[in-house]
Design a protein around this motif. Structure first.
Motif, PDB file in Angstrom:
ATOM      1  N   UNK A 182      47.021  57.076  35.052  1.00 29.24           N
ATOM      2  CA  UNK A 182      47.467  58.170  34.536  1.00 29.24           C
ATOM      3  C   UNK A 182      48.709  57.792  33.766  1.00 29.24           C
ATOM      4  N   UNK A 183      49.289  58.798  33.027  1.00 27.61           N
ATOM      5  CA  UNK A 183      50.599  58.404  32.113  1.00 27.61           C
ATOM      6  C   UNK A 183      51.714  57.664  32.991  1.00 27.61           C
ATOM      7  N   UNK A 184      51.803  57.588  34.238  1.00 25.75           N
ATOM      8  CA  UNK A 184      52.812  57.116  34.972  1.00 25.75           C
ATOM      9  C   UNK A 184      52.418  56.190  36.140  1.00 25.75           C
ATOM     10  N   UNK A 185      51.212  56.443  36.549  1.00 23.01           N
ATOM     11  CA  UNK A 185      50.766  55.496  37.588  1.00 23.01           C
ATOM     12  C   UNK A 185      49.355  54.674  37.271  1.00 23.01           C
ATOM     13  N   UNK A 186      49.130  53.626  38.041  1.00 21.38           N
ATOM     14  CA  UNK A 186      47.905  52.927  38.123  1.00 21.38           C
ATOM     15  C   UNK A 186      47.599  52.709  39.719  1.00 21.38           C
ATOM     16  N   UNK A 187      46.560  52.882  39.574  1.00 20.55           N
ATOM     17  CA  UNK A 187      45.891  53.055  41.199  1.00 20.55           C
ATOM     18  C   UNK A 187      44.774  51.831  41.042  1.00 20.55           C
ATOM     19  N   UNK A 188      44.745  51.232  42.035  1.00 22.55           N
ATOM     20  CA  UNK A 188      43.722  49.938  42.208  1.00 22.55           C
ATOM     21  C   UNK A 188      42.677  50.398  43.390  1.00 22.55           C
ATOM     22  N   UNK A 189      41.653  50.555  43.194  1.00 20.01           N
ATOM     23  CA  UNK A 189      40.508  50.824  44.232  1.00 20.01           C
ATOM     24  C   UNK A 189      39.720  49.430  44.742  1.00 20.01           C
ATOM     25  N   UNK A 190      39.486  49.510  45.806  1.00 21.95           N
ATOM     26  CA  UNK A 190      38.691  48.303  46.219  1.00 21.95           C
ATOM     27  C   UNK A 190      37.607  49.077  47.319  1.00 21.95           C
ATOM     28  N   UNK A 191      36.964  49.481  46.654  1.00 23.39           N
ATOM     29  CA  UNK A 191      35.634  50.391  47.187  1.00 23.39           C
ATOM     30  C   UNK A 191      34.540  49.757  48.243  1.00 23.39           C
ATOM     31  N   UNK A 192      33.899  50.401  49.013  1.00 22.07           N
ATOM     32  CA  UNK A 192      32.691  50.037  49.578  1.00 22.07           C
ATOM     33  C   UNK A 192      31.656  51.334  49.394  1.00 22.07           C
ATOM     34  N   UNK A 193      30.704  50.926  48.931  1.00 27.21           N
ATOM     35  CA  UNK A 193      29.520  51.985  48.597  1.00 27.21           C
ATOM     36  C   UNK A 193      30.075  53.070  47.989  1.00 27.21           C
ATOM     37  N   UNK A 194      31.113  52.842  47.183  1.00 29.10           N
ATOM     38  CA  UNK A 194      31.596  53.998  45.970  1.00 29.10           C
ATOM     39  C   UNK A 194      32.647  54.953  46.751  1.00 29.10           C
ATOM     40  N   UNK A 195      33.358  54.415  47.903  1.00 23.89           N
ATOM     41  CA  UNK A 195      34.278  55.311  48.466  1.00 23.89           C
ATOM     42  C   UNK A 195      35.400  54.486  49.002  1.00 23.89           C
ATOM     43  N   UNK A 196      36.600  55.137  49.178  1.00 21.28           N
ATOM     44  CA  UNK A 196      37.827  54.489  50.089  1.00 21.28           C
ATOM     45  C   UNK A 196      38.031  55.417  51.145  1.00 21.28           C
ATOM     46  N   UNK A 197      38.950  55.030  51.951  1.00 24.51           N
ATOM     47  CA  UNK A 197      39.394  55.701  53.092  1.00 24.51           C
ATOM     48  C   UNK A 197      40.798  55.719  53.536  1.00 24.51           C
ATOM     49  N   UNK A 198      41.585  54.563  52.879  1.00 21.61           N
ATOM     50  CA  UNK A 198      43.019  54.233  53.097  1.00 21.61           C
ATOM     51  C   UNK A 198      43.645  54.211  51.934  1.00 21.61           C
ATOM     52  N   UNK A 199      44.919  55.033  51.862  1.00 23.23           N
ATOM     53  CA  UNK A 199      45.873  54.707  50.582  1.00 23.23           C
ATOM     54  C   UNK A 199      46.959  53.893  50.994  1.00 23.23           C
ATOM     55  N   UNK A 200      47.193  52.895  50.319  1.00 20.50           N
ATOM     56  CA  UNK A 200      48.545  52.114  50.587  1.00 20.50           C
ATOM     57  C   UNK A 200      49.374  52.276  49.369  1.00 20.50           C
ATOM     58  N   UNK A 201      50.519  53.100  49.812  1.00 26.43           N
ATOM     59  CA  UNK A 201      51.182  53.352  48.647  1.00 26.43           C
ATOM     60  C   UNK A 201      52.464  51.996  48.693  1.00 26.43           C
ATOM     61  N   UNK A 202      52.742  51.472  47.548  1.00 20.49           N
ATOM     62  CA  UNK A 202      53.700  50.379  47.417  1.00 20.49           C
ATOM     63  C   UNK A 202      55.030  50.998  46.846  1.00 20.49           C
ATOM     64  N   UNK A 203      56.173  50.186  47.227  1.00 21.03           N
ATOM     65  CA  UNK A 203      57.398  50.431  47.113  1.00 21.03           C
ATOM     66  C   UNK A 203      57.998  50.474  45.775  1.00 21.03           C
ATOM     67  N   UNK A 204      57.281  49.268  45.222  1.00 16.80           N
ATOM     68  CA  UNK A 204      57.423  48.932  43.574  1.00 16.80           C
ATOM     69  C   UNK A 204      55.993  48.709  43.056  1.00 16.80           C
ATOM     70  N   UNK A 205      55.977  48.590  41.988  1.00 18.87           N
ATOM     71  CA  UNK A 205      54.731  48.322  41.325  1.00 18.87           C
ATOM     72  C   UNK A 205      54.406  46.993  41.465  1.00 18.87           C
ATOM     73  N   UNK A 206      53.400  46.176  41.666  1.00 18.37           N
ATOM     74  CA  UNK A 206      53.207  44.882  41.738  1.00 18.37           C
ATOM     75  C   UNK A 206      51.774  44.598  41.127  1.00 18.37           C
TER      76      UNK A 206
END
Length: 219
Positions: free
Chosen positions: A153-177
């Motif tokens: 998005x304009x302000x965020x980058x999300x990295x998905x590591x999916x299995x069978x085209x899905x994710x189930x857990x969100x891990x929010x980071x304190x600082x972008x890394x």
């Protein structure tokens, strides 16, 4: 091909060959670990599998490929062709079993050091607790079947590591890394999303460790 592009092409080919060899050896090593029932992680860590949704499909491929071996032996008229087909068939069956083993013996791990996210022998990265803001459960469908996918998005980058085209857990980071994963991004990401068969237990366990490690930051 010019003189300048030839060494570059040779380097690229060598790099691909090296990676393919490492991947191949890793799969056979995983198969032996699976057969010998070696531990999936160090003491003090909790393992969380992610292969549950793909295991039935892989088993179907393994069974079908196994059936094809004697069938081809019956229908091919040339002895050399039968030998080659049988050799390739047996190799293919063990290759798929090795792929399944690599997913089984490299689960996600949650422990005192943080969350270790894995996908077979291709992805292995550890997020320390001081890099994590919170962990939450949320099932999401991904737009394609690729394991690694990015959302921007304009302000965020999300990295998905999916299995069978899905994710189930969100891990929010304190600082972008920057998270070094194949076909990922060299830009810092704000959030990592992964799949786990038992996402609720994964989140509960992660939050317990997070509260213990950094009680003032646990969410």
């Amino acid at each position: 091909m010019t003189r300048t592009t030839f060494p570059k092409a040779l380097t690229t080919a060598w790099s691909l060959l090296r990676r393919a060899t490492v991947y191949e050896l890793g799969m056979w090593r995983s198969l032996f670990r699976w057969i010998l029932r070696r531990p999936t992680g160090p003491d003090g860590t909790v393992a969380f599998g992610y292969a549950g949704v793909v295991t039935p499909l892989l088993i179907v491929f393994i069974v079908v490929s196994t059936i094809e071996i004697p069938v081809l032996d019956l229908i091919l008229p040339w002895k050399i062709a039968r030998i080659v087909a049988a050799a390739l068939g047996v190799y293919g069956v063990f290759w798929m079993i090795g792929l399944l083993a690599s997913l089984r013996v490299h689960p996600h791990l949650v422990g005192e050091a943080g969350i270790r996210v894995r996908n077979g022998i291709s992805i292995d990265l550890t997020l320390p607790w001081d890099a994590i803001e919170t962990v939450r459960r949320r099932h999401r469908s991904l737009p394609s079947g690729r394991t690694v996918q990015l959302e921007r998005t304009e302000t965020r980058i999300v990295l998905n590591i999916g299995v069978s085209s899905q994710t189930a857990v969100d891990i929010l980071l304190r600082e972008p890394i920057v998270l070094p994963v194949p076909k990922g991004t060299e830009e810092p990401v704000h959030e990592l999303r992964v799949y786990a068969d038992d996402a609720e237990r994964f989140v509960t366990c992660a939050r317990q460790f997070l509260r213990t490690a950094l009680p003032e930051r646990a969410g």
